[in-house]
Design a protein around this motif. Structure first.
Motif, PDB file in Angstrom:
ATOM      1  N   GLU A 190       0.824  -1.211   0.000  1.00  0.00           N
ATOM      2  CA  GLU A 190       0.000   0.000   0.000  1.00  0.00           C
ATOM      3  C   GLU A 190       0.860   1.264   0.000  1.00  0.00           C
ATOM      4  O   GLU A 190       2.016   1.247   0.413  1.00  0.00           O
ATOM      5  CB  GLU A 190      -0.894   0.052   1.245  1.00  0.00           C
ATOM      6  CG  GLU A 190      -1.977  -1.008   1.313  1.00  0.00           C
ATOM      7  CD  GLU A 190      -2.794  -0.863   2.587  1.00  0.00           C
ATOM      8  OE1 GLU A 190      -4.030  -0.731   2.487  1.00  0.00           O
ATOM      9  OE2 GLU A 190      -2.189  -0.857   3.684  1.00  0.00           O
TER      10      GLU A 190
ATOM     11  N   ASP B 105      -3.734   0.738  -3.220  1.00  0.00           N
ATOM     12  CA  ASP B 105      -2.913  -0.444  -3.419  1.00  0.00           C
ATOM     13  C   ASP B 105      -1.659  -0.059  -4.191  1.00  0.00           C
ATOM     14  O   ASP B 105      -1.734   0.661  -5.200  1.00  0.00           O
ATOM     15  CB  ASP B 105      -3.680  -1.510  -4.194  1.00  0.00           C
ATOM     16  CG  ASP B 105      -4.723  -2.220  -3.343  1.00  0.00           C
ATOM     17  OD1 ASP B 105      -4.901  -1.818  -2.174  1.00  0.00           O
ATOM     18  OD2 ASP B 105      -5.367  -3.153  -3.855  1.00  0.00           O
TER      19      ASP B 105
ATOM     20  N   HIS C 217     -12.169  -0.829 -12.110  1.00  0.00           N
ATOM     21  CA  HIS C 217     -12.185  -1.867 -11.086  1.00  0.00           C
ATOM     22  C   HIS C 217     -10.791  -2.217 -10.574  1.00  0.00           C
ATOM     23  O   HIS C 217     -10.649  -2.891  -9.550  1.00  0.00           O
ATOM     24  CB  HIS C 217     -12.872  -3.128 -11.633  1.00  0.00           C
ATOM     25  CG  HIS C 217     -12.129  -3.818 -12.733  1.00  0.00           C
ATOM     26  ND1 HIS C 217     -12.160  -3.376 -14.034  1.00  0.00           N
ATOM     27  CD2 HIS C 217     -11.321  -4.916 -12.720  1.00  0.00           C
ATOM     28  CE1 HIS C 217     -11.417  -4.168 -14.787  1.00  0.00           C
ATOM     29  NE2 HIS C 217     -10.899  -5.106 -14.013  1.00  0.00           N
ATOM     30  N   ARG C 218      -9.760  -1.739 -11.267  1.00  0.00           N
ATOM     31  CA  ARG C 218      -8.391  -1.952 -10.790  1.00  0.00           C
ATOM     32  C   ARG C 218      -7.886  -0.773  -9.945  1.00  0.00           C
ATOM     33  O   ARG C 218      -6.742  -0.785  -9.479  1.00  0.00           O
ATOM     34  CB  ARG C 218      -7.449  -2.173 -11.980  1.00  0.00           C
ATOM     35  CG  ARG C 218      -7.737  -3.454 -12.757  1.00  0.00           C
ATOM     36  CD  ARG C 218      -6.723  -3.648 -13.872  1.00  0.00           C
ATOM     37  NE  ARG C 218      -6.988  -4.847 -14.638  1.00  0.00           N
ATOM     38  CZ  ARG C 218      -6.556  -6.060 -14.320  1.00  0.00           C
ATOM     39  NH1 ARG C 218      -5.810  -6.218 -13.240  1.00  0.00           N
ATOM     40  NH2 ARG C 218      -6.848  -7.109 -15.081  1.00  0.00           N
TER      41      ARG C 218
ATOM     42  N   ASN D 203      -7.922   0.458  -6.775  1.00  0.00           N
ATOM     43  CA  ASN D 203      -8.226   0.041  -5.405  1.00  0.00           C
ATOM     44  C   ASN D 203      -7.726   1.085  -4.415  1.00  0.00           C
ATOM     45  O   ASN D 203      -6.517   1.253  -4.212  1.00  0.00           O
ATOM     46  CB  ASN D 203      -7.591  -1.319  -5.119  1.00  0.00           C
ATOM     47  CG  ASN D 203      -8.177  -2.418  -5.996  1.00  0.00           C
ATOM     48  OD1 ASN D 203      -9.392  -2.506  -6.148  1.00  0.00           O
ATOM     49  ND2 ASN D 203      -7.318  -3.236  -6.584  1.00  0.00           N
TER      50      ASN D 203
ATOM     51  N   ARG E  67      -8.935   3.389  -0.602  1.00  0.00           N
ATOM     52  CA  ARG E  67      -9.842   3.513   0.547  1.00  0.00           C
ATOM     53  C   ARG E  67      -9.685   4.921   1.107  1.00  0.00           C
ATOM     54  O   ARG E  67      -8.573   5.344   1.442  1.00  0.00           O
ATOM     55  CB  ARG E  67      -9.494   2.457   1.608  1.00  0.00           C
ATOM     56  CG  ARG E  67      -9.794   1.031   1.086  1.00  0.00           C
ATOM     57  CD  ARG E  67      -8.924  -0.016   1.690  1.00  0.00           C
ATOM     58  NE  ARG E  67      -7.507   0.140   1.390  1.00  0.00           N
ATOM     59  CZ  ARG E  67      -6.943  -0.205   0.223  1.00  0.00           C
ATOM     60  NH1 ARG E  67      -7.685  -0.685  -0.761  1.00  0.00           N
ATOM     61  NH2 ARG E  67      -5.634  -0.043   0.048  1.00  0.00           N
TER      62      ARG E  67
ATOM     63  N   GLN F  69     -15.815   3.657  -4.603  1.00  0.00           N
ATOM     64  CA  GLN F  69     -14.986   3.055  -5.643  1.00  0.00           C
ATOM     65  C   GLN F  69     -14.271   4.152  -6.414  1.00  0.00           C
ATOM     66  O   GLN F  69     -14.898   4.978  -7.083  1.00  0.00           O
ATOM     67  CB  GLN F  69     -15.823   2.225  -6.606  1.00  0.00           C
ATOM     68  CG  GLN F  69     -15.062   1.683  -7.818  1.00  0.00           C
ATOM     69  CD  GLN F  69     -13.880   0.801  -7.442  1.00  0.00           C
ATOM     70  OE1 GLN F  69     -14.043  -0.178  -6.724  1.00  0.00           O
ATOM     71  NE2 GLN F  69     -12.681   1.146  -7.917  1.00  0.00           N
TER      72      GLN F  69
END
Length: 295
Positions: A150, A168, A208-209, A211, A213, A233
């Motif tokens: 991360e 990520d 969708h790749r 990632n 938060r 997302q």
């Protein structure tokens, strides 16, 4: 790097502004940078943009874009510091731009980002960034971590949690990045615009790749973020392990206009006149009690 011949011409010269010495151009070298973009409600974003001249970039179905960019400046004209930028992608002009086009026609629509909040590690960064370029800098407790999986940055102020971003870590750092960006800021109730140019190799995640938060706390500086209906997302993530950047040698400034007389005066010169040139950081943030704030 897409800098101008004007900037290249004063390579190696010196400047002194507000008591801060600069070895020109104003630069950053070998500095890790992360960025993530999150869809937001464009109508609510418009309510956070000052005056009549800025408009949120629209993607689709009334969605705009929140940009979180954190740079761990390791080598700069004013020493080492972290800069945690929270901004809304926007255009500059008499009316909003059509969806998506601002990303392709940047000069035509004055595409850039309006900075909502810009905590930094050191007093001298506040003095220079706000006093010269009108950026809404303030000193806060900041951390920047790179682990095996991360890239993380954490922002607190006055003992209160503000924002944390985690992305990520890309497995491959292969995409060459060589871009310029415009930062719009409100200072003295004027609209300030400055340009920065970055280059380096990046790892990029899309759709969708992407990632990431995002955690938004209760500090007053970031309270407005909770009105934006932030999509958890991310639309994209980006990590540059060793970014090199240059600030342009000028900024632009316009009056902000309103439909009715403004009732309050935002932050002005009184916030910088007594600042010094300290490069001392505040204590690291505690980095605890944030999990339940995830968007």
């Amino acid at each position: 790097m897409p800098t101008t011949t004007r900037i290249q011409a004063y390579e190696g010269r010196y400047a002194l502004v507000d008591g801060i010495p600069y070895h020109l151009p104003v630069y950053a070298r070998n500095s890790p940078a992360l960025m993530a973009g999150f869809p937001i409600d464009a109508t609510r974003a418009a309510a956070l943009l000052p005056g009549n001249e800025l408009h949120p970039v629209t993607l689709w179905d009334g969605r705009g874009l929140l940009l979180v960019t954190v740079i761990n400046y390791l080598i700069t004209s004013i020493g080492r510091y972290i800069e945690f930028s929270i901004a809304i992608a926007c255009t500059h002009g008499p009316r909003p731009a059509p969806p998506l086009l601002p990303g392709m026609l940047i000069k035509r629509f004055g595409t850039g980002q309006f900075i909502l909040d810009l905590p930094v590690s050191t007093e001298v960064s506040v003095k220079g960034g706000k006093g010269i370029w009108g950026m809404p800098k303030h000193q806060a407790n900041l951390a920047y971590h790179i682990t095996d999986t991360e890239v993380i940055s954490h922002y607190e102020k006055d003992g209160q949690f503000a924002v944390r971003i985690e992305i990520d870590k890309p497995k491959k750092i292969v995409v060459p990045v060589n871009v310029g960006a415009t930062n719009y800021c409100q200072f003295r109730n004027m609209l300030m615009a400055s340009n920065i140019y970055f280059r380096g190799r990046a790892g990029i995640g899309l759709l969708h790749r992407a990632n990431a938060r995002l955690y938004v706390g209760d500090h007053p500086n970031v309270a407005a973020l909770k009105t934006l209906d932030i999509d958890p997302q991310a639309l994209f993530t980006l990590f540059i392990p060793a970014a090199n950047g240059v600030l342009d040698d000028y900024f632009q400034c316009w009056f902000l206009t309103y439909d009715t007389p403004p009732a309050t005066m935002p932050e002005g010169l009184e916030s910088v006149v007594d600042l010094g040139r300290s490069e001392t950081w505040l204590a690291p943030p505690r980095e605890e009690d944030y999990a339940h704030y995830q968007i």
